[in-house]
Write a protein that holds these residues in place. Structure first.
Motif, PDB file in Angstrom:
ATOM      1  N   PRO A 145       0.761  -1.190   0.213  1.00 36.17           N
ATOM      2  CA  PRO A 145       0.013   0.096  -0.114  1.00 36.17           C
ATOM      3  C   PRO A 145       0.831   1.193  -0.153  1.00 36.17           C
ATOM      4  CG  PRO A 145      -0.953  -1.450   1.580  1.00 36.17           C
ATOM      5  CD  PRO A 145       0.631  -2.201   1.201  1.00 36.17           C
ATOM      6  N   MET A 146       0.322   2.259  -0.682  1.00 37.29           N
ATOM      7  CA  MET A 146       0.921   3.531  -0.804  1.00 37.29           C
ATOM      8  C   MET A 146       0.937   4.263   0.808  1.00 37.29           C
ATOM      9  SD  MET A 146       2.762   6.123  -2.169  1.00 37.29           S
ATOM     10  CE  MET A 146       2.739   5.285  -3.926  1.00 37.29           C
ATOM     11  N   ASP A 147       1.929   4.798   1.005  1.00 41.88           N
ATOM     12  CA  ASP A 147       2.184   5.701   2.191  1.00 41.88           C
ATOM     13  C   ASP A 147       3.112   6.936   2.175  1.00 41.88           C
ATOM     14  OD1 ASP A 147       1.988   6.119   4.955  1.00 41.88           O
ATOM     15  OD2 ASP A 147       2.721   4.379   5.808  1.00 41.88           O
ATOM     16  N   PHE A 148       3.164   7.791   3.153  1.00 42.01           N
ATOM     17  CA  PHE A 148       3.992   8.860   3.274  1.00 42.01           C
ATOM     18  C   PHE A 148       5.368   8.089   3.129  1.00 42.01           C
ATOM     19  CE2 PHE A 148       0.280  11.028   5.229  1.00 42.01           C
ATOM     20  CZ  PHE A 148       0.055  11.914   4.052  1.00 42.01           C
ATOM     21  N   HIS A 149       6.190   8.997   2.803  1.00 39.76           N
ATOM     22  CA  HIS A 149       7.873   8.236   2.724  1.00 39.76           C
ATOM     23  C   HIS A 149       8.730   9.439   3.327  1.00 39.76           C
ATOM     24  CE1 HIS A 149      11.005   5.757   1.899  1.00 39.76           C
ATOM     25  NE2 HIS A 149      11.632   6.825   1.228  1.00 39.76           N
ATOM     26  N   ALA A 150       9.689   9.043   4.061  1.00 38.23           N
ATOM     27  CA  ALA A 150      10.706   9.833   4.646  1.00 38.23           C
ATOM     28  C   ALA A 150      12.213   9.829   4.011  1.00 38.23           C
ATOM     29  CB  ALA A 150      10.672   9.725   6.107  1.00 38.23           C
ATOM     30  N   TYR A 151      12.803  10.940   3.704  1.00 34.84           N
ATOM     31  CA  TYR A 151      14.069  10.942   3.325  1.00 34.84           C
ATOM     32  C   TYR A 151      14.726  12.356   3.625  1.00 34.84           C
ATOM     33  CZ  TYR A 151      11.342  13.478  -0.243  1.00 34.84           C
ATOM     34  OH  TYR A 151      10.480  14.468  -0.907  1.00 34.84           O
ATOM     35  N   MET A 152      15.759  12.583   2.973  1.00 35.54           N
ATOM     36  CA  MET A 152      16.541  13.842   3.278  1.00 35.54           C
ATOM     37  C   MET A 152      17.030  14.738   2.091  1.00 35.54           C
ATOM     38  SD  MET A 152      20.247  12.257   4.568  1.00 35.54           S
ATOM     39  CE  MET A 152      21.494  12.007   3.509  1.00 35.54           C
ATOM     40  N   GLU A 153      17.162  15.798   2.409  1.00 39.79           N
ATOM     41  CA  GLU A 153      17.816  16.801   1.470  1.00 39.79           C
ATOM     42  C   GLU A 153      19.131  17.531   2.146  1.00 39.79           C
ATOM     43  OE1 GLU A 153      14.077  18.762  -0.747  1.00 39.79           O
ATOM     44  OE2 GLU A 153      14.827  19.597   0.801  1.00 39.79           O
ATOM     45  N   VAL A 154      20.332  17.389   1.337  1.00 40.02           N
ATOM     46  CA  VAL A 154      21.586  18.067   1.820  1.00 40.02           C
ATOM     47  C   VAL A 154      21.711  19.220   1.010  1.00 40.02           C
ATOM     48  CG1 VAL A 154      22.554  15.580   2.751  1.00 40.02           C
ATOM     49  CG2 VAL A 154      22.840  16.595   0.296  1.00 40.02           C
ATOM     50  N   TYR A 155      22.598  20.080   1.488  1.00 39.57           N
ATOM     51  CA  TYR A 155      22.905  21.355   0.908  1.00 39.57           C
ATOM     52  C   TYR A 155      24.256  21.348   0.668  1.00 39.57           C
ATOM     53  CZ  TYR A 155      22.715  26.401   0.374  1.00 39.57           C
ATOM     54  OH  TYR A 155      22.851  27.758  -0.381  1.00 39.57           O
ATOM     55  N   ILE A 156      24.578  21.235  -0.709  1.00 48.04           N
ATOM     56  CA  ILE A 156      25.776  21.113  -1.477  1.00 48.04           C
ATOM     57  C   ILE A 156      25.943  22.164  -2.589  1.00 48.04           C
ATOM     58  CG2 ILE A 156      27.452  19.579  -2.327  1.00 48.04           C
ATOM     59  CD1 ILE A 156      26.416  17.341  -0.984  1.00 48.04           C
ATOM     60  N   GLY A 157      26.926  22.731  -2.610  1.00 47.68           N
ATOM     61  CA  GLY A 157      27.024  23.484  -3.849  1.00 47.68           C
ATOM     62  C   GLY A 157      26.082  24.697  -3.868  1.00 47.68           C
ATOM     63  N   HIS A 158      25.463  25.129  -2.509  1.00 49.97           N
ATOM     64  CA  HIS A 158      24.755  26.292  -2.531  1.00 49.97           C
ATOM     65  C   HIS A 158      23.268  25.790  -2.847  1.00 49.97           C
ATOM     66  CE1 HIS A 158      27.617  29.250  -1.006  1.00 49.97           C
ATOM     67  NE2 HIS A 158      28.249  28.655  -1.789  1.00 49.97           N
ATOM     68  N   ARG A 159      22.896  24.693  -3.097  1.00 49.24           N
ATOM     69  CA  ARG A 159      21.527  24.280  -3.335  1.00 49.24           C
ATOM     70  C   ARG A 159      21.383  22.994  -2.688  1.00 49.24           C
ATOM     71  NH1 ARG A 159      21.284  21.181  -8.326  1.00 49.24           N
ATOM     72  NH2 ARG A 159      23.250  20.841  -9.144  1.00 49.24           N
ATOM     73  N   TRP A 160      20.059  22.377  -2.705  1.00 51.44           N
ATOM     74  CA  TRP A 160      19.403  21.280  -1.959  1.00 51.44           C
ATOM     75  C   TRP A 160      19.226  20.139  -2.892  1.00 51.44           C
ATOM     76  CZ3 TRP A 160      19.515  21.155   3.185  1.00 51.44           C
ATOM     77  CH2 TRP A 160      19.361  22.205   3.907  1.00 51.44           C
ATOM     78  N   HIS A 161      20.044  18.702  -2.400  1.00 56.14           N
ATOM     79  CA  HIS A 161      19.824  17.785  -3.209  1.00 56.14           C
ATOM     80  C   HIS A 161      19.287  16.542  -2.509  1.00 56.14           C
ATOM     81  CE1 HIS A 161      22.941  19.443  -5.975  1.00 56.14           C
ATOM     82  NE2 HIS A 161      23.495  20.007  -4.821  1.00 56.14           N
ATOM     83  N   THR A 162      18.591  15.902  -2.799  1.00 58.85           N
ATOM     84  CA  THR A 162      17.817  14.666  -2.382  1.00 58.85           C
ATOM     85  C   THR A 162      18.636  13.204  -2.270  1.00 58.85           C
ATOM     86  OG1 THR A 162      15.890  15.634  -3.112  1.00 58.85           O
ATOM     87  CG2 THR A 162      15.817  13.251  -2.707  1.00 58.85           C
ATOM     88  N   PHE A 163      18.668  12.793  -1.134  1.00 60.45           N
ATOM     89  CA  PHE A 163      19.254  11.380  -1.037  1.00 60.45           C
ATOM     90  C   PHE A 163      18.195  10.567  -0.155  1.00 60.45           C
ATOM     91  CE2 PHE A 163      22.897  13.719  -2.200  1.00 60.45           C
ATOM     92  CZ  PHE A 163      23.671  12.955  -2.621  1.00 60.45           C
ATOM     93  N   ASP A 164      18.134   9.240  -0.328  1.00 57.50           N
ATOM     94  CA  ASP A 164      17.017   8.310   0.242  1.00 57.50           C
ATOM     95  C   ASP A 164      17.880   7.205   0.751  1.00 57.50           C
ATOM     96  OD1 ASP A 164      15.085   6.860   0.828  1.00 57.50           O
ATOM     97  OD2 ASP A 164      13.764   7.418  -0.870  1.00 57.50           O
ATOM     98  N   ALA A 165      18.091   6.937   1.962  1.00 57.98           N
ATOM     99  CA  ALA A 165      18.897   5.600   2.290  1.00 57.98           C
ATOM    100  C   ALA A 165      18.100   4.581   2.344  1.00 57.98           C
ATOM    101  CB  ALA A 165      19.405   6.076   3.736  1.00 57.98           C
ATOM    102  N   ARG A 166      16.670   4.818   2.426  1.00 58.01           N
ATOM    103  CA  ARG A 166      15.782   3.529   2.507  1.00 58.01           C
ATOM    104  C   ARG A 166      15.905   2.774   1.044  1.00 58.01           C
ATOM    105  NH1 ARG A 166      13.262  -0.610   1.605  1.00 58.01           N
ATOM    106  NH2 ARG A 166      11.273  -1.073   2.049  1.00 58.01           N
ATOM    107  N   PHE A 167      15.590   3.616  -0.249  1.00 57.91           N
ATOM    108  CA  PHE A 167      15.821   2.792  -1.458  1.00 57.91           C
ATOM    109  C   PHE A 167      17.136   3.129  -2.057  1.00 57.91           C
ATOM    110  CE2 PHE A 167      11.184   4.158  -1.043  1.00 57.91           C
ATOM    111  CZ  PHE A 167      10.574   2.857  -1.173  1.00 57.91           C
ATOM    112  N   ASN A 168      17.804   4.072  -1.771  1.00 60.51           N
ATOM    113  CA  ASN A 168      19.122   4.505  -2.252  1.00 60.51           C
ATOM    114  C   ASN A 168      19.466   4.247  -3.937  1.00 60.51           C
ATOM    115  OD1 ASN A 168      21.621   4.958  -0.921  1.00 60.51           O
ATOM    116  ND2 ASN A 168      22.485   2.897  -1.314  1.00 60.51           N
ATOM    117  N   VAL A 169      18.509   4.665  -4.681  1.00 63.61           N
ATOM    118  CA  VAL A 169      18.632   5.061  -5.910  1.00 63.61           C
ATOM    119  C   VAL A 169      17.945   6.222  -6.396  1.00 63.61           C
ATOM    120  CG1 VAL A 169      18.918   2.544  -6.302  1.00 63.61           C
ATOM    121  CG2 VAL A 169      16.566   3.544  -6.284  1.00 63.61           C
TER     122      VAL A 169
END
Length: 306
Positions: free
Chosen positions: A211-235
């Motif tokens: 079933p679909m659910d909300f998901h938690a991940y993170m954004e890191v600030y590199i190069g003066h902008r935010w980038h998405t990383f997701d350790a759960r799926f990791n792709v």
């Protein structure tokens, strides 16, 4: 966040909630995504019944709805069509880390420990595991790789009391725990990192059948902008819809209740659609989804230039 690119896919996302209250109960909801470089709200509808609602934006930029649940049953529905890029997140990113002295004051808070991201307790562990990895993207990816391979995902194991250091010790958790661990370990190296909640539809990804659910991940600030990383799926994924962000799950909670009320019904959806065939408010019809397959699909008129 991705590089600026065409927002050429459409995701339908939303939720149906029913709350049951035994007495008037103040509530705070964070369920509404916002426009950004990587997502644009094409159409949306929010139903909160006849309740008076105060809408505001919090210090993290999240859209917040405050109201009082009346005794009895309250139905809440949010439905939206959201344009997103067809490129995987962080496509082509080569930016370097930002020195601490160049981080703006409003972002420094994302380098510090928080309730669930207790980086102060993980400093020795982090430097032992990742201290020799080049700083920036490579170090963040090494952190996500470690969390992905060393923390077991156990559905239903989440607890509101467990911090990142405890998850690393016990070795299992849910998606919010994966995010907390990766956030805390990244902050050990003075990388501004924020916890994020949202939807991850199965665009160019095989439907796992859960079933679909909300998901938690993170954004890191590199190069003066935010980038998405997701350790759960990791792709890198396509079609992610961000709802909220903050220091940890406290700031990203979809609801906070101040009294005797409970969530008696919970249903969420997020899937790719053809905006010419689906409208906000239509019944949720998974036969009209374009995702759920490893092949990235576009509406026929886009494929043939119509």
């Amino acid at each position: 966040m991705t590089h600026p690119s065409a927002l050429d896919l459409t995701i339908r996302s939303g939720l149906d909630f029913i709350y049951q209250a035994s007495a008037p109960t103040p509530a705070v909801l964070i369920i509404q995504p916002q426009n950004s470089e990587s997502q644009r709200i094409v159409a949306e509808d929010l139903f909160l019944g006849n309740i008076w609602v105060d809408q505001s934006v919090d210090t993290h930029g999240n859209i917040v709805h405050r109201f009082v649940l009346p005794p009895g049953q309250t139905k809440i529905r949010y439905d939206a069509l959201i344009a997103v890029p067809s490129l995987p997140e962080n496509f082509g990113a080569v930016d370097g880390p930002v020195p601490v002295e160049a981080i703006s004051p409003d972002l420094l808070r994302y380098t510090l420990p928080s309730r669930y991201c207790d980086s102060d307790r993980l400093m020795d562990f982090a430097f032992q595991k990742f201290g020799n990895v080049p700083h920036g993207f490579q170090r963040v990816q090494a952190i996500c790789d470690w969390v992905h391979h060393n923390i077991e995902y156990r559905f239903g194991s989440g607890s509101p009391y467990t911090a990142a250091s405890e998850i690393i010790s016990q070795g299992f958790g849910v998606c919010r725990d994966f995010a907390h661990c990766a956030v805390a370990l990244s902050r050990c190296f003075n990388i501004p990192t924020r916890y994020v909640t949202g939807y991850v539809p199965d665009v160019a990804f095989q439907d796992p059948g859960t079933p679909m659910d909300f998901h938690a991940y993170m954004e890191v600030y590199i190069g003066h902008r935010w980038h998405t990383f997701d350790a759960r799926f990791n792709v890198p994924r396509i079609g992610r819809v961000k709802i909220a962000c903050g220091l940890d799950a406290v700031d990203g909670a979809f609801s906070t209740l101040y009294g005797a009320a409970s969530l008696s019904y919970f249903f969420v959806w997020a899937y790719q659609v053809d905006p010419a065939e689906v409208r906000v408010g239509d019944p949720v019809d998974m036969s009209k989804r374009l995702d759920g397959t490893p092949v990235l699909r576009f509406p026929p008129r886009m494929m043939f230039g119509g």
